[in-house]
Design an enzyme around this catalytic site. Structure first.
Site, PDB file in Angstrom:
ATOM      1  N   ASP A 223      20.596   7.051 -11.277  1.00 18.60           N
ATOM      2  CA  ASP A 223      20.942   6.961  -9.836  1.00 18.60           C
ATOM      3  C   ASP A 223      19.701   6.794  -8.956  1.00 18.60           C
ATOM      4  O   ASP A 223      19.804   6.426  -7.797  1.00 18.60           O
ATOM      5  CB  ASP A 223      21.659   8.246  -9.373  1.00 18.60           C
ATOM      6  CG  ASP A 223      22.872   8.571 -10.211  1.00 18.60           C
ATOM      7  OD1 ASP A 223      23.388   7.624 -10.863  1.00 18.60           O
ATOM      8  OD2 ASP A 223      23.275   9.736 -10.255  1.00 18.60           O
TER       9      ASP A 223
ATOM     10  N   ASP B 184      24.847  22.925 -25.219  1.00 15.43           N
ATOM     11  CA  ASP B 184      24.884  24.392 -25.008  1.00 15.43           C
ATOM     12  C   ASP B 184      26.355  24.791 -24.829  1.00 15.43           C
ATOM     13  O   ASP B 184      27.239  23.968 -24.915  1.00 15.43           O
ATOM     14  CB  ASP B 184      24.011  24.801 -23.807  1.00 15.43           C
ATOM     15  CG  ASP B 184      24.521  24.186 -22.498  1.00 15.43           C
ATOM     16  OD1 ASP B 184      23.744  24.136 -21.529  1.00 15.43           O
ATOM     17  OD2 ASP B 184      25.682  23.732 -22.462  1.00 15.43           O
TER      18      ASP B 184
ATOM     19  N   GLY C 217      31.583  16.421  -9.036  1.00 18.15           N
ATOM     20  CA  GLY C 217      31.940  17.600  -8.220  1.00 18.15           C
ATOM     21  C   GLY C 217      31.897  18.865  -9.050  1.00 18.15           C
ATOM     22  O   GLY C 217      31.376  18.875 -10.168  1.00 18.15           O
TER      23      GLY C 217
ATOM     24  N   HIS D 172      22.941  23.593 -14.047  1.00 14.61           N
ATOM     25  CA  HIS D 172      22.725  25.008 -14.359  1.00 14.61           C
ATOM     26  C   HIS D 172      21.357  25.138 -15.012  1.00 14.61           C
ATOM     27  O   HIS D 172      20.756  24.133 -15.418  1.00 14.61           O
ATOM     28  CB  HIS D 172      23.835  25.593 -15.235  1.00 14.61           C
ATOM     29  CG  HIS D 172      24.080  24.889 -16.536  1.00 14.61           C
ATOM     30  ND1 HIS D 172      25.336  24.623 -17.030  1.00 14.61           N
ATOM     31  CD2 HIS D 172      23.220  24.373 -17.459  1.00 14.61           C
ATOM     32  CE1 HIS D 172      25.242  23.993 -18.196  1.00 14.61           C
ATOM     33  NE2 HIS D 172      23.965  23.831 -18.487  1.00 14.61           N
TER      34      HIS D 172
ATOM     35  N   GLY E 286      12.688  29.059 -26.252  1.00 14.71           N
ATOM     36  CA  GLY E 286      13.803  28.153 -26.570  1.00 14.71           C
ATOM     37  C   GLY E 286      14.444  27.604 -25.310  1.00 14.71           C
ATOM     38  O   GLY E 286      13.761  27.141 -24.402  1.00 14.71           O
TER      39      GLY E 286
ATOM     40  N   ASP F 291      23.998  17.624 -14.068  1.00 18.91           N
ATOM     41  CA  ASP F 291      25.196  16.890 -14.480  1.00 18.91           C
ATOM     42  C   ASP F 291      25.066  15.411 -14.116  1.00 18.91           C
ATOM     43  O   ASP F 291      25.061  15.069 -12.933  1.00 18.91           O
ATOM     44  CB  ASP F 291      26.429  17.522 -13.790  1.00 18.91           C
ATOM     45  CG  ASP F 291      27.730  16.891 -14.284  1.00 18.91           C
ATOM     46  OD1 ASP F 291      28.800  17.411 -13.937  1.00 18.91           O
ATOM     47  OD2 ASP F 291      27.653  15.873 -15.016  1.00 18.91           O
TER      48      ASP F 291
ATOM     49  N   HIS G 298      16.875  24.917  -6.380  1.00 13.73           N
ATOM     50  CA  HIS G 298      17.782  26.037  -6.694  1.00 13.73           C
ATOM     51  C   HIS G 298      17.722  26.355  -8.183  1.00 13.73           C
ATOM     52  O   HIS G 298      17.514  27.498  -8.593  1.00 13.73           O
ATOM     53  CB  HIS G 298      19.214  25.666  -6.286  1.00 13.73           C
ATOM     54  CG  HIS G 298      20.251  26.687  -6.674  1.00 13.73           C
ATOM     55  ND1 HIS G 298      20.822  27.560  -5.780  1.00 13.73           N
ATOM     56  CD2 HIS G 298      20.830  26.963  -7.875  1.00 13.73           C
ATOM     57  CE1 HIS G 298      21.689  28.346  -6.415  1.00 13.73           C
ATOM     58  NE2 HIS G 298      21.716  27.996  -7.683  1.00 13.73           N
ATOM     59  N   GLU G 299      17.882  25.332  -9.024  1.00 16.11           N
ATOM     60  CA  GLU G 299      17.928  25.573 -10.482  1.00 16.11           C
ATOM     61  C   GLU G 299      16.598  26.149 -10.986  1.00 16.11           C
ATOM     62  O   GLU G 299      16.570  27.019 -11.845  1.00 16.11           O
ATOM     63  CB  GLU G 299      18.275  24.285 -11.224  1.00 16.11           C
ATOM     64  CG  GLU G 299      19.666  23.742 -10.914  1.00 16.11           C
ATOM     65  CD  GLU G 299      20.771  24.796 -11.056  1.00 16.11           C
ATOM     66  OE1 GLU G 299      21.745  24.730 -10.285  1.00 16.11           O
ATOM     67  OE2 GLU G 299      20.645  25.706 -11.908  1.00 16.11           O
TER      68      GLU G 299
ATOM     69  N   HIS H  19      16.382  29.730 -10.808  1.00 19.28           N
ATOM     70  CA  HIS H  19      16.945  30.404 -12.001  1.00 19.28           C
ATOM     71  C   HIS H  19      15.941  30.356 -13.147  1.00 19.28           C
ATOM     72  O   HIS H  19      15.735  31.345 -13.849  1.00 19.28           O
ATOM     73  CB  HIS H  19      18.237  29.708 -12.452  1.00 19.28           C
ATOM     74  CG  HIS H  19      19.397  29.879 -11.523  1.00 19.28           C
ATOM     75  ND1 HIS H  19      19.757  31.076 -10.959  1.00 19.28           N
ATOM     76  CD2 HIS H  19      20.299  28.973 -11.048  1.00 19.28           C
ATOM     77  CE1 HIS H  19      20.804  30.910 -10.176  1.00 19.28           C
ATOM     78  NE2 HIS H  19      21.158  29.651 -10.204  1.00 19.28           N
TER      79      HIS H  19
ATOM     80  N   HIS I 173      21.856  34.491  -8.166  1.00 18.57           N
ATOM     81  CA  HIS I 173      22.370  33.951  -6.912  1.00 18.57           C
ATOM     82  C   HIS I 173      22.205  34.949  -5.772  1.00 18.57           C
ATOM     83  O   HIS I 173      22.177  36.142  -5.960  1.00 18.57           O
ATOM     84  CB  HIS I 173      23.838  33.557  -7.089  1.00 18.57           C
ATOM     85  CG  HIS I 173      23.976  32.245  -7.786  1.00 18.57           C
ATOM     86  ND1 HIS I 173      25.030  31.911  -8.598  1.00 18.57           N
ATOM     87  CD2 HIS I 173      23.140  31.159  -7.825  1.00 18.57           C
ATOM     88  CE1 HIS I 173      24.869  30.699  -9.081  1.00 18.57           C
ATOM     89  NE2 HIS I 173      23.729  30.203  -8.627  1.00 18.57           N
TER      90      HIS I 173
ATOM     91  N   ASP J 154       5.522  33.808  26.174  1.00 20.59           N
ATOM     92  CA  ASP J 154       5.656  35.151  25.585  1.00 20.59           C
ATOM     93  C   ASP J 154       7.094  35.633  25.549  1.00 20.59           C
ATOM     94  O   ASP J 154       7.499  36.323  24.617  1.00 20.59           O
ATOM     95  CB  ASP J 154       4.835  36.153  26.426  1.00 20.59           C
ATOM     96  CG  ASP J 154       3.352  35.822  26.426  1.00 20.59           C
ATOM     97  OD1 ASP J 154       2.881  35.230  25.422  1.00 20.59           O
ATOM     98  OD2 ASP J 154       2.676  36.109  27.426  1.00 20.59           O
TER      99      ASP J 154
ATOM    100  N   ASP K 220       6.523  40.957  26.078  1.00 21.24           N
ATOM    101  CA  ASP K 220       6.723  40.447  24.705  1.00 21.24           C
ATOM    102  C   ASP K 220       8.094  39.801  24.549  1.00 21.24           C
ATOM    103  O   ASP K 220       8.266  38.834  23.807  1.00 21.24           O
ATOM    104  CB  ASP K 220       6.655  41.605  23.702  1.00 21.24           C
ATOM    105  CG  ASP K 220       5.270  42.217  23.661  1.00 21.24           C
ATOM    106  OD1 ASP K 220       4.314  41.518  24.070  1.00 21.24           O
ATOM    107  OD2 ASP K 220       5.150  43.387  23.273  1.00 21.24           O
TER     108      ASP K 220
END
Lengths: 404, 80
Positions: free
Chosen positions: A25, A71, A79, A84, A91, A99, A121-122, A125, A131, A316, A365
């Site tokens: 893509d 996996d 969609g 993931h 490993g 995807d 995001h991935e 992980h 999350h 300020d 302030d």
């Protein structure tokens, strides 16, 4: 934010990655750039350094696949699940799968998913983050299209990744200047972390701990900016928001990025024009307008658009008088009056604050209006003012609104 | 028992799969545990609604289904 059970993390600063294949893509160079930029997001707020390998086994193997792909978690077609990744380990640990049945894009469009955003995001992980349920956080499970040109890591994500790895080494030496930009996948220029850190020296930062929200009833609590918003009152400091609502007795604790993900932390001033359901935020020489959660298009704008001379680099505090439709801007020991109807500064300003507001002989302030009265904040004190008579009514602690 | 219209059945299947993937829902295959399954699924729906700040009803209402159908990451939202 959250981490995985037992909080797995990489026990080294130098982590390797390898791009195993590409999506048709996008141009390969765009895929590589998106991945590199996603790594930079994380390296800019941690001691981690990411190096790309072109063969052999890397810690983080990145690939595109569809359906069953080796996996136990097959993808589900267009969609639904977009990608993931696995927490740090040997490993498959750390690996990220995208995807291929999705349409991957370089930009944020409505016909595809922005690869940089999903990869960032991935990779969160892959580094050990789970999350987040903070709306607007990068680690929020649901994809949210947003402008990525100047994307800044939301505070919740910074808190999470620094809970695992701590802040960048440089920030521990408190550099006197930002270090020069480096090659991709190395540490990136330091403008991002300083942007995201609270403006003053965070009171709680120690080398191993991330800055944290001051206590509601801390007697020394000060604020950067305060505004009303649809009947509620929001108190800002650094990236933190205290939200006081007439509907709930509790004070809600949020972060700026949970309401407006693309706004940087550290506002200078804020005020609400209730009749227009509009709140304006000021930072340095720019300002933004929001209505609820949405930022109005065409912002930020330079503050000189409001009529300030270029000698005014930032303001300020600001407060809008709902009765007179005038907005007061405070800079140093002076203040301006802005007519919201004509959208222009009033003649005869700036004037000295001390001349018109007895008892306020210093910088303001933050300021807001409630029930017709004005509240000016200076340091950990708050001054309640009857604006009609410009009379000082009483002095309180800044956090008197927090049921202390 | 009330006949569940086709679409609702599909939504229920979709929701079950979603809760299995992201909230650790495990359905008892044995038919005798049907009511237990429904309670367990209702608990998992509550957990998901609470995570996303939806009204916590335990019921598969439109808002909850819409949230389930949003494009997302494949990693579970709760430990499993």
């Amino acid at each position: 934010y959250s981490t995985f059970p037992q909080s797995p993390r990489w026990w080294k600063d130098d982590v390797t990655y390898r791009i195993l294949n590409y999506t048709p893509d996008m141009l390969q160079a765009d895929v590589e750039e998106a991945i590199a930029k996603a790594f930079q997001l994380w390296s800019s707020v941690t001691p981690l350094r990411f190096t790309r390998l072109y063969s052999g086994q890397a810690d983080i193997m990145i690939s595109f696949a569809s359906g069953f792909h080796g996996d136990f978690y097959p993808f589900d077609g267009p969609g639904g699940t977009l990608a993931h990744a696995y927490p740090p380990n040997t490993g498959i640990g750390g690996d990220a799968h995208f995807d291929e049945d999705e349409n991957w894009t370089k930009f944020t469009t409505y016909s595809g998913y922005n690869l940089f955003l999903v990869a960032a995001h991935e990779l969160g992980h892959s580094l050990g983050l789970g999350h987040s349920n903070v709306f607007g956080a990068l680690m929020y499970p649901i994809y949210m299209a947003r402008d990525t040109r100047d994307y800044r890591l939301p505070q919740d994500d910074i808190d999470g990744i620094q809970a695992l790895y701590g802040p960048p080494r440089e920030s521990l030496e408190l550099p006197t200047k930002a270090f020069p930009p480096q090659e991709p996948t190395e540490r990136t220029p330091a403008e991002a972390p300083t942007e995201m850190l609270p403006r003053e020296e965070p009171t709680e930062v120690t080398p191993s701990k991330a800055p944290r929200r001051p206590d509601d009833c801390d007697p020394h609590l000060t604020f950067d900016a305060i505004t009303t918003l649809r009947g509620e009152t929001l108190f800002f400091k650094g990236s933190y928001v205290w939200r006081k609502s007439p509907y709930f007795s509790e004070i809600e604790h949020d972060t700026i990025s949970s309401f407006w993900p693309s706004l940087a932390a550290g506002f200078d001033a804020a005020y609400e024009v209730d009749k227009k359901d509009r709140v304006l935020f000021f930072k340095d020489d720019q300002y933004w307008a929001v209505s609820g959660y949405s930022i109005e298009p065409g912002f930020p704008r330079p503050i000189r658009n409001l009529g300030f001379s270029t000698s005014v680099g930032k303001i300020d505090a600001a407060v809008h008088d709902q009765n007179t439709k005038k907005t007061y801007f405070f800079v140093g020991n002076k203040y301006w009056s802005f007519n919201e109807n004509t959208q222009s500064m009033e003649r005869g300003y700036p004037r000295k604050i001390a001349t018109d507001f007895q008892g306020i002989g210093h910088k303001v302030d933050a300021a807001f209006q409630k029930n017709g009265l004005f509240y000016f904040f200076h340091g950990s004190n708050q001054y309640e003012i009857d604006i009609k008579n410009k009379k000082l009514i009483r002095i309180m602690k800044s956090n008197s609104w927090f049921n202390c | 028992f009330p006949v569940v219209p086709e679409e609702e059945k599909e939504d229920m299947q979709f929701a079950k799969k979603y809760l299995e993937n992201f909230y650790g829902f495990k359905e008892e295959k044995n038919a005798f545990f049907k009511s237990k399954n429904l309670n367990h699924m209702s608990d998992k729906i509550r957990e998901m609604q609470s995570f996303f700040g939806l009204e916590v009803t335990g019921k598969l209402n439109r808002k909850t289904l819409d949230m389930m159908k949003q494009p997302r990451c494949g990693i579970p939202d709760v430990r499993s």
